[in-house]
Design an enzyme around this catalytic site. Structure first.
Site, PDB file in Angstrom:
ATOM      1  N   ASP A  47       0.783  -1.158  -0.042  1.00  0.00           N
ATOM      2  CA  ASP A  47      -0.013  -0.182   0.087  1.00  0.00           C
ATOM      3  C   ASP A  47       0.839   1.188  -0.037  1.00  0.00           C
ATOM      4  O   ASP A  47       1.754   1.238   0.703  1.00  0.00           O
ATOM      5  CB  ASP A  47      -1.000  -0.070   1.252  1.00  0.00           C
ATOM      6  CG  ASP A  47      -2.029   0.885   1.184  1.00  0.00           C
ATOM      7  OD1 ASP A  47      -3.135   0.623   1.198  1.00  0.00           O
ATOM      8  OD2 ASP A  47      -1.896   2.282   0.850  1.00  0.00           O
TER       9      ASP A  47
ATOM     10  N   ALA B  30      -2.629   6.006  -7.069  1.00  0.00           N
ATOM     11  CA  ALA B  30      -3.407   6.774  -6.440  1.00  0.00           C
ATOM     12  C   ALA B  30      -4.846   6.833  -6.292  1.00  0.00           C
ATOM     13  O   ALA B  30      -5.349   5.878  -6.614  1.00  0.00           O
ATOM     14  CB  ALA B  30      -3.134   7.974  -7.448  1.00  0.00           C
ATOM     15  N   GLN B  31      -5.279   7.604  -5.460  1.00  0.00           N
ATOM     16  CA  GLN B  31      -6.661   7.640  -5.397  1.00  0.00           C
ATOM     17  C   GLN B  31      -6.852   8.737  -6.926  1.00  0.00           C
ATOM     18  O   GLN B  31      -6.991   9.956  -6.570  1.00  0.00           O
ATOM     19  CB  GLN B  31      -7.237   8.362  -4.053  1.00  0.00           C
ATOM     20  CG  GLN B  31      -8.812   8.359  -4.063  1.00  0.00           C
ATOM     21  CD  GLN B  31      -9.537   9.299  -5.280  1.00  0.00           C
ATOM     22  OE1 GLN B  31     -10.230   8.423  -6.327  1.00  0.00           O
ATOM     23  NE2 GLN B  31      -9.356  10.333  -5.210  1.00  0.00           N
TER      24      GLN B  31
ATOM     25  N   THR C 111       0.112  14.268 -14.222  1.00  0.00           N
ATOM     26  CA  THR C 111      -1.263  14.487 -14.963  1.00  0.00           C
ATOM     27  C   THR C 111      -1.314  15.783 -15.557  1.00  0.00           C
ATOM     28  O   THR C 111      -1.019  16.833 -14.742  1.00  0.00           O
ATOM     29  CB  THR C 111      -2.383  14.074 -13.808  1.00  0.00           C
ATOM     30  OG1 THR C 111      -3.517  14.568 -14.267  1.00  0.00           O
ATOM     31  CG2 THR C 111      -2.006  14.683 -12.494  1.00  0.00           C
TER      32      THR C 111
ATOM     33  N   GLU D 150      -3.870  17.321 -14.982  1.00  0.00           N
ATOM     34  CA  GLU D 150      -4.687  17.916 -13.994  1.00  0.00           C
ATOM     35  C   GLU D 150      -3.837  19.006 -13.401  1.00  0.00           C
ATOM     36  O   GLU D 150      -4.314  19.937 -12.784  1.00  0.00           O
ATOM     37  CB  GLU D 150      -5.158  17.048 -12.973  1.00  0.00           C
ATOM     38  CG  GLU D 150      -6.443  16.180 -13.386  1.00  0.00           C
ATOM     39  CD  GLU D 150      -7.696  17.043 -13.744  1.00  0.00           C
ATOM     40  OE1 GLU D 150      -8.180  17.701 -12.742  1.00  0.00           O
ATOM     41  OE2 GLU D 150      -8.237  16.854 -14.606  1.00  0.00           O
TER      42      GLU D 150
ATOM     43  N   TYR E  94      -6.873  16.412  -5.695  1.00  0.00           N
ATOM     44  CA  TYR E  94      -6.159  15.363  -6.292  1.00  0.00           C
ATOM     45  C   TYR E  94      -5.148  15.977  -6.959  1.00  0.00           C
ATOM     46  O   TYR E  94      -3.886  15.706  -6.825  1.00  0.00           O
ATOM     47  CB  TYR E  94      -7.176  14.724  -7.389  1.00  0.00           C
ATOM     48  CG  TYR E  94      -6.333  13.721  -8.341  1.00  0.00           C
ATOM     49  CD1 TYR E  94      -5.847  12.503  -8.066  1.00  0.00           C
ATOM     50  CD2 TYR E  94      -6.444  14.174  -9.693  1.00  0.00           C
ATOM     51  CE1 TYR E  94      -5.153  11.679  -9.184  1.00  0.00           C
ATOM     52  CE2 TYR E  94      -5.423  13.694 -10.557  1.00  0.00           C
ATOM     53  CZ  TYR E  94      -5.026  12.434 -10.352  1.00  0.00           C
ATOM     54  OH  TYR E  94      -4.430  11.752 -11.260  1.00  0.00           O
TER      55      TYR E  94
ATOM     56  N   LYS F 150      -1.010  15.757  -6.632  1.00  0.00           N
ATOM     57  CA  LYS F 150      -0.170  15.094  -7.595  1.00  0.00           C
ATOM     58  C   LYS F 150       1.112  16.320  -8.027  1.00  0.00           C
ATOM     59  O   LYS F 150       2.137  15.800  -8.604  1.00  0.00           O
ATOM     60  CB  LYS F 150      -1.024  15.086  -8.910  1.00  0.00           C
ATOM     61  CG  LYS F 150      -1.853  13.706  -8.976  1.00  0.00           C
ATOM     62  CD  LYS F 150      -0.794  12.588  -9.421  1.00  0.00           C
ATOM     63  CE  LYS F 150      -1.493  11.357  -9.564  1.00  0.00           C
ATOM     64  NZ  LYS F 150      -0.545  10.281  -9.965  1.00  0.00           N
TER      65      LYS F 150
HETATM   66  N1  GDD Z   1     -16.444  11.338 -14.048  1.00  0.00           N
HETATM   67  C1  GDD Z   1     -17.455  11.984 -14.697  1.00  0.00           C
HETATM   68  N2  GDD Z   1     -18.829  11.797 -14.645  1.00  0.00           N
HETATM   69  N3  GDD Z   1     -17.035  13.167 -15.232  1.00  0.00           N
HETATM   70  C2  GDD Z   1     -18.052  13.950 -15.664  1.00  0.00           C
HETATM   71  C3  GDD Z   1     -19.315  13.712 -15.860  1.00  0.00           C
HETATM   72  C4  GDD Z   1     -19.846  12.492 -14.954  1.00  0.00           C
HETATM   73  O1  GDD Z   1     -21.109  12.113 -15.097  1.00  0.00           O
HETATM   74  N4  GDD Z   1     -20.018  14.460 -16.496  1.00  0.00           N
HETATM   75  C5  GDD Z   1     -19.414  15.454 -16.950  1.00  0.00           C
HETATM   76  N5  GDD Z   1     -17.962  15.164 -16.622  1.00  0.00           N
HETATM   77  C6  GDD Z   1     -16.829  15.959 -16.667  1.00  0.00           C
HETATM   78  C7  GDD Z   1     -15.919  16.294 -15.408  1.00  0.00           C
HETATM   79  O2  GDD Z   1     -16.516  17.187 -14.733  1.00  0.00           O
HETATM   80  C8  GDD Z   1     -14.611  16.591 -16.245  1.00  0.00           C
HETATM   81  O3  GDD Z   1     -14.420  17.561 -16.618  1.00  0.00           O
HETATM   82  C9  GDD Z   1     -14.420  15.438 -17.411  1.00  0.00           C
HETATM   83  O4  GDD Z   1     -15.868  15.043 -17.647  1.00  0.00           O
HETATM   84  C10 GDD Z   1     -13.714  14.324 -17.306  1.00  0.00           C
HETATM   85  O5  GDD Z   1     -13.805  13.557 -16.079  1.00  0.00           O
HETATM   86  P1  GDD Z   1     -13.098  12.239 -15.738  1.00  0.00           P
HETATM   87  O6  GDD Z   1     -13.435  11.375 -16.821  1.00  0.00           O
HETATM   88  O7  GDD Z   1     -13.853  11.949 -14.305  1.00  0.00           O
HETATM   89  O8  GDD Z   1     -11.559  12.445 -15.808  1.00  0.00           O
HETATM   90  P2  GDD Z   1     -10.752  13.744 -15.133  1.00  0.00           P
HETATM   91  O9  GDD Z   1     -10.007  14.453 -16.418  1.00  0.00           O
HETATM   92  O10 GDD Z   1     -11.353  14.509 -14.279  1.00  0.00           O
HETATM   93  O11 GDD Z   1      -9.481  12.770 -14.771  1.00  0.00           O
HETATM   94  C11 GDD Z   1      -8.794  11.844 -15.210  1.00  0.00           C
HETATM   95  O12 GDD Z   1      -7.875  12.168 -16.208  1.00  0.00           O
HETATM   96  C12 GDD Z   1      -6.686  12.611 -15.501  1.00  0.00           C
HETATM   97  C13 GDD Z   1      -5.747  12.772 -16.698  1.00  0.00           C
HETATM   98  O13 GDD Z   1      -5.818  14.281 -17.164  1.00  0.00           O
HETATM   99  C14 GDD Z   1      -8.647  11.025 -14.247  1.00  0.00           C
HETATM  100  O14 GDD Z   1      -7.989   9.709 -15.029  1.00  0.00           O
HETATM  101  C15 GDD Z   1      -7.297  11.504 -13.608  1.00  0.00           C
HETATM  102  O15 GDD Z   1      -6.758  10.529 -12.579  1.00  0.00           O
HETATM  103  C16 GDD Z   1      -6.129  11.839 -14.458  1.00  0.00           C
HETATM  104  O16 GDD Z   1      -5.068  12.578 -13.830  1.00  0.00           O
END
Ligand code: GDD
Length: 303
Positions: free
Chosen positions: A13, A37-38, A82, A84, A106, A110
């Site tokens: 862990d 990660a979380q 990332t 992010e 997050y 990171k």
């Molecule tokens: N999860 C989710 N669910 N996101 C939504 C939704 C929904 O119902 N509707 C809209 N979104 C939008 C989020 O607000 C965000 O702007 C975008 O869709 C992408 O969300 P995610 O797929 O959850 O990914 P993320 O961009 O926040 O993060 C992912 O990518 C990063 C790399 O840039 C994750 O994998 C991170 O761990 C990673 O670092």
């Protein structure tokens, strides 16, 4: 420990230094890829302390374990940084020189991981690199990330197993690539002559709404959008049924809305091809896979 023919899995862990030291002492690896990660941005607002412990201090624990075990000159380390980190973006597109403005617990965690890797490289001459990866998706993506949530829903709706899909911010823009291609680039980073940080992205950007549209198209469903903001809805053009709507439950306290990466350095220095799998092909792979899952669910077999 779990043994397979080719892979040995150890229990450990990132919040537990002793488990990291024990595993590394036993394996003495040449390469470490820290993808732990979380990693769900929205969940990091719910469990910020845990997220910080694992995504920030977890990186430090690996680096220190490598040093303590005297592997700092033999073991190369890849850290999953990332896009992010760019958060509330300062410029578009983003490259290795773009300033960071993390915009979630997050991303803040990171950011620590990014800088501690850089610090150990400079202070101790360790071969450790940050891959600043933009969103990388696949048919193996967790079901609560937006792309997989969409492709699963599109398949289930097409099979009559679900009535509609509820999303948050559909205007958010992402640079989505295929995870399989990105893993290849992680490996290339550790085969390089010297340790460096790289942006890994496709250089192409789309909205969540566009991804949704195309995933439904792969399933033979055409849609028309009506309304805007939280009133935006997507309707099936043939039946008139409402298929997609906004639920503010999925909004984030702060959302990253404009990610677009510039992968020039990775192309130039690693010979990596960011367009190996196109955006359209990525959606097709995921949507076809998840339609199959829906068919099996409908047929009552295990998935
Ligand atoms: N999860 C989710 N669910 N996101 C939504 C939704 C929904 O119902 N509707 C809209 N979104 C939008 C989020 O607000 C965000 O702007 C975008 O869709 C992408 O969300 P995610 O797929 O959850 O990914 P993320 O961009 O926040 O993060 C992912 O990518 C990063 C790399 O840039 C994750 O994998 C991170 O761990 C990673 O670092």
């Amino acid at each position: 420990m779990i043994r397979d023919h080719q892979v040995i899995l150890y229990y450990g862990d990132l919040s537990d230094s002793s488990s990291i030291v024990r595993i590394l002492a036993e394996c003495r690896p040449d390469e470490i890829y820290n993808l732990g990660a979380q990693s769900h941005v929205a969940i990091s607002f719910e469990a910020p302390e845990y997220c910080g412990d694992v995504a920030a201090l977890g990186v430090l624990r690996i680096l220190e374990a490598v040093r303590m075990l005297g592997m700092d000159k033999t073991c190369r380390i890849y850290q999953a940084s990332t896009s992010e980190l760019y958060g509330r973006v300062q410029e578009v597109p983003q490259d290795e020189e773009t300033p960071f403005h993390p915009y979630s617990p997050y991303a803040v965690a990171k950011q620590y991981g990014f800088w501690i890797v850089k610090e150990y490289r400079e202070a101790y001459g360790m071969f450790c690199c940050n891959g600043i990866l933009f969103n990388h998706e696949s048919e193996r993506r967790g079901e609560n990330f937006v792309t997989r949530k969409i492709t699963l829903a599109a398949g289930r709706i097409a099979e009559g197993l679900q009535t509609h899909l509820e999303l948050g911010n559909m205007d958010a823009k992402r640079d989505w690539g295929y995870a399989k291609d990105y893993v290849e680039c992680m490996w290339l980073m550790l085969q390089n002559d010297r340790p460096q940080d790289f942006v890994i992205a496709t250089g192409v950007q789309h909205t969540v709404q566009d991804f949704t549209e195309r995933a439904f198209n792969v399933n033979g469903i055409q849609r028309v959008w009506k309304g805007s903001g939280i009133h935006k809805k997507g309707y099936d053009t043939s039946s008139g049924r409402m298929l997609v709507c906004v639920n503010p439950q999925w909004f984030r306290p702060t959302d990253v809305v404009n990610l677009l990466g510039n992968p020039s350095k990775a192309k130039r220095e690693l010979g990596w091809n960011p367009m190996k799998t196109s955006y359209e092909e990525l959606i097709r792979i995921m949507a076809v896979h998840d339609r199959e899952l829906a068919k099996r669910e409908k047929a009552g077999s295990s998935i």
